[in-house]
Design an enzyme around this catalytic site. Sequence first.
Site, PDB file in Angstrom:
ATOM      1  N   LYS A  22     -73.277  28.516 -32.459  1.00 18.50           N
ATOM      2  CA  LYS A  22     -71.944  29.060 -32.773  1.00 18.50           C
ATOM      3  C   LYS A  22     -71.826  30.503 -32.290  1.00 18.50           C
ATOM      4  O   LYS A  22     -70.831  30.882 -31.674  1.00 18.50           O
ATOM      5  CB  LYS A  22     -71.711  29.002 -34.289  1.00 18.50           C
ATOM      6  CG  LYS A  22     -70.570  29.871 -34.777  1.00 18.50           C
ATOM      7  CD  LYS A  22     -70.365  29.799 -36.268  1.00 18.50           C
ATOM      8  CE  LYS A  22     -71.041  30.875 -37.074  1.00 18.50           C
ATOM      9  NZ  LYS A  22     -70.460  32.216 -37.002  1.00 18.50           N
ATOM     10  N   ASN A  23     -72.853  31.296 -32.556  1.00 17.19           N
ATOM     11  CA  ASN A  23     -72.737  32.728 -32.260  1.00 17.19           C
ATOM     12  C   ASN A  23     -72.852  33.049 -30.777  1.00 17.19           C
ATOM     13  O   ASN A  23     -72.621  34.177 -30.367  1.00 17.19           O
ATOM     14  CB  ASN A  23     -73.773  33.531 -33.064  1.00 17.19           C
ATOM     15  CG  ASN A  23     -73.386  33.597 -34.535  1.00 17.19           C
ATOM     16  OD1 ASN A  23     -72.305  33.163 -34.920  1.00 17.19           O
ATOM     17  ND2 ASN A  23     -74.277  34.134 -35.362  1.00 17.19           N
ATOM     18  N   CYS A 115     -66.350  35.757 -43.604  1.00 16.34           N
ATOM     19  CA  CYS A 115     -67.197  35.719 -44.796  1.00 16.34           C
ATOM     20  C   CYS A 115     -67.176  37.068 -45.507  1.00 16.34           C
ATOM     21  O   CYS A 115     -67.309  38.110 -44.872  1.00 16.34           O
ATOM     22  CB  CYS A 115     -68.640  35.412 -44.401  1.00 16.34           C
ATOM     23  SG  CYS A 115     -68.937  33.677 -44.063  1.00 16.34           S
ATOM     24  N   ARG A 120     -68.128  45.136 -43.415  1.00 17.30           N
ATOM     25  CA  ARG A 120     -67.993  44.714 -42.022  1.00 17.30           C
ATOM     26  C   ARG A 120     -66.859  45.434 -41.277  1.00 17.30           C
ATOM     27  O   ARG A 120     -65.891  44.814 -40.827  1.00 17.30           O
ATOM     28  CB  ARG A 120     -67.818  43.197 -41.940  1.00 17.30           C
ATOM     29  CG  ARG A 120     -68.908  42.443 -42.659  1.00 17.30           C
ATOM     30  CD  ARG A 120     -68.815  40.967 -42.456  1.00 17.30           C
ATOM     31  NE  ARG A 120     -69.520  40.540 -41.269  1.00 17.30           N
ATOM     32  CZ  ARG A 120     -69.615  39.269 -40.879  1.00 17.30           C
ATOM     33  NH1 ARG A 120     -69.043  38.335 -41.582  1.00 17.30           N
ATOM     34  NH2 ARG A 120     -70.267  38.934 -39.794  1.00 17.30           N
ATOM     35  N   PRO A 121     -66.982  46.746 -41.121  1.00 19.43           N
ATOM     36  CA  PRO A 121     -65.945  47.478 -40.384  1.00 19.43           C
ATOM     37  C   PRO A 121     -65.986  47.161 -38.888  1.00 19.43           C
ATOM     38  O   PRO A 121     -66.912  46.498 -38.420  1.00 19.43           O
ATOM     39  CB  PRO A 121     -66.320  48.945 -40.629  1.00 19.43           C
ATOM     40  CG  PRO A 121     -67.780  48.929 -40.930  1.00 19.43           C
ATOM     41  CD  PRO A 121     -68.094  47.591 -41.541  1.00 19.43           C
ATOM     42  N   ILE A 122     -64.973  47.651 -38.152  1.00 19.55           N
ATOM     43  CA  ILE A 122     -64.965  47.424 -36.691  1.00 19.55           C
ATOM     44  C   ILE A 122     -64.967  48.759 -35.943  1.00 19.55           C
ATOM     45  O   ILE A 122     -64.565  48.831 -34.789  1.00 19.55           O
ATOM     46  CB  ILE A 122     -63.763  46.553 -36.248  1.00 19.55           C
ATOM     47  CG1 ILE A 122     -62.444  47.152 -36.716  1.00 19.55           C
ATOM     48  CG2 ILE A 122     -63.910  45.131 -36.712  1.00 19.55           C
ATOM     49  CD1 ILE A 122     -61.239  46.567 -35.979  1.00 19.55           C
ATOM     50  N   ASP A 123     -65.433  49.812 -36.638  1.00 26.85           N
ATOM     51  CA  ASP A 123     -65.395  51.145 -36.024  1.00 26.85           C
ATOM     52  C   ASP A 123     -66.176  51.215 -34.707  1.00 26.85           C
ATOM     53  O   ASP A 123     -65.758  51.898 -33.764  1.00 26.85           O
ATOM     54  CB  ASP A 123     -65.915  52.203 -37.011  1.00 26.85           C
ATOM     55  CG  ASP A 123     -67.297  51.859 -37.553  1.00 26.85           C
ATOM     56  OD1 ASP A 123     -67.547  50.682 -37.847  1.00 26.85           O
ATOM     57  OD2 ASP A 123     -68.139  52.772 -37.666  1.00 26.85           O
ATOM     58  N   ASP A 301     -78.807  35.985 -41.249  1.00 26.69           N
ATOM     59  CA  ASP A 301     -78.187  34.668 -41.435  1.00 26.69           C
ATOM     60  C   ASP A 301     -79.161  33.636 -42.009  1.00 26.69           C
ATOM     61  O   ASP A 301     -78.735  32.566 -42.448  1.00 26.69           O
ATOM     62  CB  ASP A 301     -77.628  34.142 -40.102  1.00 26.69           C
ATOM     63  CG  ASP A 301     -76.348  34.864 -39.706  1.00 26.69           C
ATOM     64  OD1 ASP A 301     -75.795  35.603 -40.539  1.00 26.69           O
ATOM     65  OD2 ASP A 301     -75.900  34.679 -38.560  1.00 26.69           O
ATOM     66  N   VAL A 323     -79.000  44.436 -43.592  1.00 27.70           N
ATOM     67  CA  VAL A 323     -77.919  44.369 -42.597  1.00 27.70           C
ATOM     68  C   VAL A 323     -76.541  44.383 -43.263  1.00 27.70           C
ATOM     69  O   VAL A 323     -75.650  45.146 -42.870  1.00 27.70           O
ATOM     70  CB  VAL A 323     -78.077  43.121 -41.697  1.00 27.70           C
ATOM     71  CG1 VAL A 323     -76.958  43.051 -40.664  1.00 27.70           C
ATOM     72  CG2 VAL A 323     -79.435  43.131 -41.000  1.00 27.70           C
ATOM     73  N   ARG A 394     -67.619  25.775 -40.869  1.00 26.11           N
ATOM     74  CA  ARG A 394     -67.360  26.845 -39.904  1.00 26.11           C
ATOM     75  C   ARG A 394     -68.559  27.022 -38.982  1.00 26.11           C
ATOM     76  O   ARG A 394     -68.393  27.398 -37.822  1.00 26.11           O
ATOM     77  CB  ARG A 394     -67.112  28.175 -40.637  1.00 26.11           C
ATOM     78  CG  ARG A 394     -65.796  28.240 -41.385  1.00 26.11           C
ATOM     79  CD  ARG A 394     -65.607  29.624 -41.976  1.00 26.11           C
ATOM     80  NE  ARG A 394     -66.116  30.592 -41.011  1.00 26.11           N
ATOM     81  CZ  ARG A 394     -66.694  31.748 -41.326  1.00 26.11           C
ATOM     82  NH1 ARG A 394     -66.818  32.087 -42.574  1.00 26.11           N
ATOM     83  NH2 ARG A 394     -67.122  32.556 -40.388  1.00 26.11           N
TER      84      ARG A 394
HETATM   85  C1  UD1 Z   1     -72.891  38.679 -35.937  1.00 27.89           C
HETATM   86  C2  UD1 Z   1     -72.993  37.203 -36.246  1.00 27.89           C
HETATM   87  C3  UD1 Z   1     -73.308  36.989 -37.727  1.00 27.89           C
HETATM   88  C4  UD1 Z   1     -74.554  37.783 -38.127  1.00 27.89           C
HETATM   89  C5  UD1 Z   1     -74.438  39.236 -37.705  1.00 27.89           C
HETATM   90  C6  UD1 Z   1     -75.717  40.022 -37.922  1.00 27.89           C
HETATM   91  C7  UD1 Z   1     -71.443  36.278 -34.654  1.00 27.89           C
HETATM   92  C8  UD1 Z   1     -70.162  35.575 -34.401  1.00 27.89           C
HETATM   93  N1  UD1 Z   1     -71.723  36.570 -35.920  1.00 27.89           N
HETATM   94  O1  UD1 Z   1     -71.808  39.191 -36.716  1.00 27.89           O
HETATM   95  O2  UD1 Z   1     -73.545  35.582 -37.920  1.00 27.89           O
HETATM   96  O3  UD1 Z   1     -74.707  37.739 -39.525  1.00 27.89           O
HETATM   97  O4  UD1 Z   1     -74.121  39.322 -36.295  1.00 27.89           O
HETATM   98  O5  UD1 Z   1     -76.771  39.428 -37.252  1.00 27.89           O
HETATM   99  O6  UD1 Z   1     -72.226  36.499 -33.736  1.00 27.89           O
HETATM  100  N2  UD1 Z   1     -70.955  47.252 -38.343  1.00 27.89           N
HETATM  101  C9  UD1 Z   1     -70.353  48.469 -38.467  1.00 27.89           C
HETATM  102  N3  UD1 Z   1     -69.317  48.761 -37.604  1.00 27.89           N
HETATM  103  C10 UD1 Z   1     -68.906  47.894 -36.649  1.00 27.89           C
HETATM  104  C11 UD1 Z   1     -69.546  46.646 -36.531  1.00 27.89           C
HETATM  105  C12 UD1 Z   1     -70.575  46.353 -37.393  1.00 27.89           C
HETATM  106  O7  UD1 Z   1     -70.695  49.274 -39.318  1.00 27.89           O
HETATM  107  O8  UD1 Z   1     -67.967  48.213 -35.904  1.00 27.89           O
HETATM  108  C13 UD1 Z   1     -72.055  46.889 -39.271  1.00 27.89           C
HETATM  109  C14 UD1 Z   1     -71.720  45.684 -40.150  1.00 27.89           C
HETATM  110  O9  UD1 Z   1     -70.967  46.058 -41.270  1.00 27.89           O
HETATM  111  C15 UD1 Z   1     -73.096  45.178 -40.501  1.00 27.89           C
HETATM  112  C16 UD1 Z   1     -73.915  45.493 -39.237  1.00 27.89           C
HETATM  113  O10 UD1 Z   1     -73.165  46.468 -38.507  1.00 27.89           O
HETATM  114  O11 UD1 Z   1     -73.613  45.918 -41.580  1.00 27.89           O
HETATM  115  C17 UD1 Z   1     -74.172  44.296 -38.349  1.00 27.89           C
HETATM  116  O12 UD1 Z   1     -72.926  43.701 -38.015  1.00 27.89           O
HETATM  117  P1  UD1 Z   1     -72.692  43.000 -36.597  1.00 27.89           P
HETATM  118  O13 UD1 Z   1     -73.985  42.942 -35.867  1.00 27.89           O
HETATM  119  O14 UD1 Z   1     -71.541  43.653 -35.930  1.00 27.89           O
HETATM  120  O15 UD1 Z   1     -72.284  41.553 -37.042  1.00 27.89           O
HETATM  121  P2  UD1 Z   1     -71.187  40.614 -36.393  1.00 27.89           P
HETATM  122  O16 UD1 Z   1     -71.165  40.820 -34.912  1.00 27.89           O
HETATM  123  O17 UD1 Z   1     -69.936  40.704 -37.148  1.00 27.89           O
END
Ligand code: UD1
Length: 416
Positions: A22-23, A115, A120-123, A301, A323, A394
């Site tokens: 999936k990922n 989930c 889980r920010p997008i900064d 995961d 994480v 999912r």
């Molecule tokens: C991906 C995986 C998810 C897995 C995760 C960590 C997909 C579709 N999903 O999620 O199954 O659990 O990796 O291995 O591939 N963070 C920030 N700012 C950001 C982005 C992330 O602070 O802009 C933080 C998150 O809150 C979290 C950490 O970084 O604490 C890791 O998140 P990230 O690696 O981005 O996970 P996803 O890509 O969402």
Amino acid sequence: MATFQVHTSPPLRGEATIHTAKNSVLPILAAALLTNEPCSILATPKLTDVDMLCELMRSCGCQIDWDQETLNLRADDLCLPANDDPMRRMRASILIMGPLLARLGVARVTLPGGCAIGQRPIDLHIKGMQALGAAVSLRDGHIELSGRLHGAAVYLDMPSVGATENIMMAASLASGVSRIENAAKEPEIIDLAQCLNMMGARVSGAGSGTIIIQGVPRLRGVQYQPIPDRIEAGTLACATAIAGGNVLLRGARSEHLRALLFKLQESGVIVIEQREGLRVRGKAVQPITVRTMSYPGFPTDLQAPMMAVACYAPGTSVFTETVFENRYMHASELRRLGASIRVEDRVALIDGGAELHGSRVICSDLRAGAALIVAAVGARGDTYVEDPNGHIDRGYERIEESLTELGVPIKRLTAD
Ligand code: UD1
């Protein structure tokens, strides 16, 4: 939506074929937006996350059709999403941001859902796009990005998987050279880089902490088969470690599962790497220490399914989740089955070895749901795993069929 009834399982036997990851599939689908030529993703798993991303991409003008297990996509008439509802429901939808910005010079996203396992920010995604030259503004609750992209160096404060993927995709069509420092190293990053390179991109260093992307003016179509799902394989390995037995996880790649396999071996499970997949034999009989980390550390995961194993392994197991900040929601449901688990902030202590008994439990998120099904395999009597929000579908393609193939008495009770 679904409820799964699981009865105490005999030792697992036989083999299950691991589906495509999936990922890997989700970012590779988003990458199809980077070209106006047709793309085909082979052996695409039938998952609701895939359906949801397709719905969003269709609303961006992308034509998408299934041909059995192949997903054919063509984004020759790309536009901003007309319907951004899927974005609110699924975090991975943020992955269309980089491709839209790179192709159209503009992107609009809402804060993504998914989930509820932490903030889980997008900064970091936004920071990456800004570094590549995008102007960012907030309008009507949406984040709007615009600008012509140019090469840049981006340092990620955390090796975010999604941010690394988004930046890699956007930088592939930017002018000049980009560099991602402290990039995520997950196998899915290497898979996306390979797919992009087959489309004509020039990405190097994927799988290391520094990724270099030499931008190109355009990308071409591709036919691509993404890697097998290491998390699905790991989940089935955890079920085996609870019930014991001897199974072949066909297609599983042990090189993607090292951390889990070491931990299972430390607890007494035998794992054998075979050409056709991974053989898992025997039960976990020793306590387990797990600290989740980004790859190649122990995957967050698999923390929940592994906690289910720890409930059965005699002794005190110690888990530390580094994480995500809210990823122990399965602990309270595992307690309903009789598990002894104490959670203090990011640490969970599990006193394993007592008999667990069937009960009615509820899924709070995707991997928590998997953990409950895995735990139910060893519990006495019937366990009913309720999944009213459809989390399990999912990320696992018909999990009950994979487990049935291994001899687990499991039934899906309600229609999907
Ligand atoms: C991906 C995986 C998810 C897995 C995760 C960590 C997909 C579709 N999903 O999620 O199954 O659990 O990796 O291995 O591939 N963070 C920030 N700012 C950001 C982005 C992330 O602070 O802009 C933080 C998150 O809150 C979290 C950490 O970084 O604490 C890791 O998140 P990230 O690696 O981005 O996970 P996803 O890509 O969402």
